[in-house]
Design an enzyme around this catalytic site. Structure first.
Site, PDB file in Angstrom:
ATOM      1  N   VAL A 163       0.841  -1.192   0.000  1.00 43.55           N
ATOM      2  CA  VAL A 163       0.000   0.000   0.000  1.00 43.55           C
ATOM      3  C   VAL A 163       0.878   1.244   0.000  1.00 43.55           C
ATOM      4  CG1 VAL A 163      -1.534   1.411   1.424  1.00 43.55           C
ATOM      5  CG2 VAL A 163      -2.031  -0.994   1.099  1.00 43.55           C
ATOM      6  N   CYS A 164       0.560   2.185  -0.902  1.00 45.95           N
ATOM      7  CA  CYS A 164       1.163   3.515  -0.778  1.00 45.95           C
ATOM      8  C   CYS A 164       0.087   4.551  -1.003  1.00 45.95           C
ATOM      9  CB  CYS A 164       2.343   3.698  -1.730  1.00 45.95           C
ATOM     10  SG  CYS A 164       1.897   3.834  -3.450  1.00 45.95           S
ATOM     11  N   SER A 165       0.465   5.792  -1.170  1.00 41.09           N
ATOM     12  CA  SER A 165      -0.516   6.859  -1.216  1.00 41.09           C
ATOM     13  C   SER A 165      -1.530   6.661  -2.342  1.00 41.09           C
ATOM     14  CB  SER A 165       0.213   8.183  -1.380  1.00 41.09           C
ATOM     15  OG  SER A 165      -0.634   9.219  -1.020  1.00 41.09           O
TER      16      SER A 165
ATOM     17  N   ALA B 189      -3.953   3.827  -0.555  1.00 41.83           N
ATOM     18  CA  ALA B 189      -4.377   3.851   0.848  1.00 41.83           C
ATOM     19  C   ALA B 189      -5.898   3.874   0.955  1.00 41.83           C
ATOM     20  CB  ALA B 189      -3.778   5.065   1.550  1.00 41.83           C
TER      21      ALA B 189
END
Lengths: 444, 102
Positions: B9-11, B41
């Site tokens: 998961v990232c932005s 996210a």
């Protein structure tokens, strides 16, 4: 660390800033707000595409009555996207907040938020009928002006408040109707939430009625005039926006994504500006704002946060270090699409003091340059919302609905950025080289 | 033996998707059967519900989500090392993930 007890004041301030940001990043309402914007972004991007096609492409292939007929397509898209931004946001926020709080049936709060938003809409409206000059009072309609961009904050706040009230009430055991027996679970679920739904919506209606009877006003007008507009005016003023944006970008130099600050404080209000610009452009009216979220992305985020494409170009042309060149070639392709985590964490920018300076300042300079050229009227205002992943040069062209002068301005900003990043890159590489030399001495 | 699932998961789910590719390459190289995917996210909860990964790995830029996920999930949750993330070192990140899944 042997002097960890004697932390310097600067370090303490930094820690406080990081902690505060992490709390903002994790705060459930603010997170839901950012999640909601991420979810409905495709609608606004479609609006941008439609505005482009309607006003740039269609006039090339048609004119007169057939052009008007063709443009109905784009106008319909505008109605279903920009003009109901608030109406879409309320249920989406209800849904994301319920989901982030772990509420079982997240669709129900979404429905309640939507219903609440309509409950607080004005009861009668002053409208000008098509072809008339005088306004008339009508009831029984909803207006795009309240459902759309102007009502965006109303959608956000009502969505949050209604969902919050409902979820709190639904936690109370005494308010649950339990039918028990062999009814299907979904049926009994609808009954168990019945009283909280009734109380939430009744409360909203009571609030709405009181405002109408006692204050001759409505909640939409109150939220828009007392909260949205002051916040928008300050946060989208040139100094206000640059200050907030720089705080967000500074946060990224500490390794935390800038959206924590910018997605919360800037994106909603800059998006209102953007949507109003799009709507004005679609209606062939004067474009109201210079600063919008796409303006910021196009001139202050070239190659990603911190306009790091300038750094990559500087490395490709001037760097003599193999490690730098490796990072740059790895980061090149994503950088063209404004994705730059490889630069930020790989070069790195994070905790690298010389690199923090251009990373925070270059976006400010870029925005100022573009602002200057826009305000003297030398280039068009940004009227099309484009995805933030649109490559530089193309992005300036599309965002201004095909103004090549904007591309030149963007190119100027890139050239300036390369020159600005260069000395800091040299310092950073010298530090790295010295550290490597020291390390190799130690190991020998 | 079921396939191990690794979720990143990232932005916006963009930069982690680069890492996914690198991790898949190194998984093939060591002959490990894993399914690796990335998301944003805002979509993380949906994907957790539908995919049931064996481990959740957060990009360093969203490390502030760590405590919340750790509180709610029973699977291991961890933040990817900054340097490995920046240099897109799929091998290191994969090794770390497999070690944590056990």
């Amino acid at each position: 660390m042997d002097n960890s007890e004697k932390k310097s004041t600067g370090k303490k301030v930094l820690d406080k800033f990081s902690d505060f940001s992490a709390r903002v990043g994790n705060e459930v309402h603010l997170r839901s707000l950012r999640d909601s914007f991420a979810m409905i972004m495709p609608l606004f991007i479609l609006a941008g595409v439609a505005v482009l096609i309607n006003n740039v492409i269609f006039p090339l292939i048609a004119s007169g009555n057939s052009l008007v007929n063709l443009q109905f397509w784009g106008n319909m898209v505008t109605n279903g996207t920009l003009n109901i931004a608030g109406l879409v946001l309320a249920p989406v926020i209800g849904y994301t907040l319920a989901r982030n709080k772990g509420f079982e049936n997240a669709l129900l709060p979404a429905v309640i938020a939507l219903s609440s938003l309509v409950i607080v809409m004005p009861f009668t409206l002053n409208v000008i009928p098509v072809g008339a000059t005088k306004t008339v009072n009508v009831s029984g309609i909803l207006s795009f002006s309240n459902l759309g961009t102007t009502g965006m904050f109303a959608g956000i706040i009502i969505g949050l408040v209604a969902t919050e009230i409902f979820m709190r009430l639904s936690k109370i055991k005494h308010l649950k109707i339990n039918i028990g027996g062999n009814v299907p679970p979904s049926v009994s679920a609808s009954f168990s939430d019945m009283i909280p739904v009734i109380i939430t919506l009744s409360f909203m209606a009571l609030l709405s009625a009181l405002l109408l009877v006692l204050g001759k006003t409505n909640l939409i007008a109150l939220i828009t005039n007392l909260i949205q507009e002051p916040l928008r005016r300050f946060n989208t003023s040139l100094p206000g926006m640059l200050f907030i944006y720089s705080c967000g970008n500074f946060l990224f130099t500490l390794g935390i994504h800038q959206t924590v600050i910018n997605g919360t404080l800037l994106d909603p209000v800059l998006l209102i500006n953007m949507n109003k610009n799009m709507a004005a452009y679609a209606a062939h009216k004067a474009i109201p704002y210079i600063l919008t979220n796409t303006f910021r992305d196009t001139f202050g985020m070239i190659g990603g946060t911190g306009s790091t494409l300038c750094l990559l170009i500087a490395i490709f042309i001037f760097s003599k270090q193999r490690a730098s060149k490796n990072v740059a070639s790895l980061a090149g392709a994503p950088g063209i699409f404004n994705i730059n985590e490889p630069v930020i964490f790989g070069y790195p920018i994070v905790f690298n003091i010389p690199m923090m300076i251009p990373f925070v300042l270059q976006p400010v300079i870029g925005i100022l340059i573009a602002y200057f050229f826009t305000s003297i009227g030398w280039m068009s205002r940004v009227v099309v919302l484009i995805p933030w992943t649109t490559p530089p040069l193309l992005s300036a062209y599309l965002a201004t609905a095909g103004d090549w002068r904007a591309v030149l301005v963007q190119l100027l900003i890139i050239i300036f950025g390369v020159a600005f990043y260069l000395p800091f890159m040299k310092i950073s590489e010298r530090v790295v080289a010295r550290e490597t030399a020291l390390a190799s001495k130690k190991t020998v | 033996m079921t396939t191990k699932k690794i979720m990143l998961v990232c932005s916006a789910g963009m930069s982690t998707s680069l890492l996914v590719k690198k991790m898949q390459e190194s998984a093939v190289a060591i002959g490990e059967e894993v399914s690796i995917f990335a998301t944003s996210a805002s979509d993380a909860q949906n994907k957790l519900d539908s995919e049931h990964p064996n481990i959740l790995m957060l990009g360093p830029q969203v490390k502030y989500l760590l405590s919340d996920f750790q509180r709610r999930l029973t699977i291991p949750v961890e933040v990817i090392n900054m340097q490995d993330y920046g240099l897109m070192n799929g091998k290191n990140v994969l090794t770390q993930a497999l070690k944590d899944i056990g």
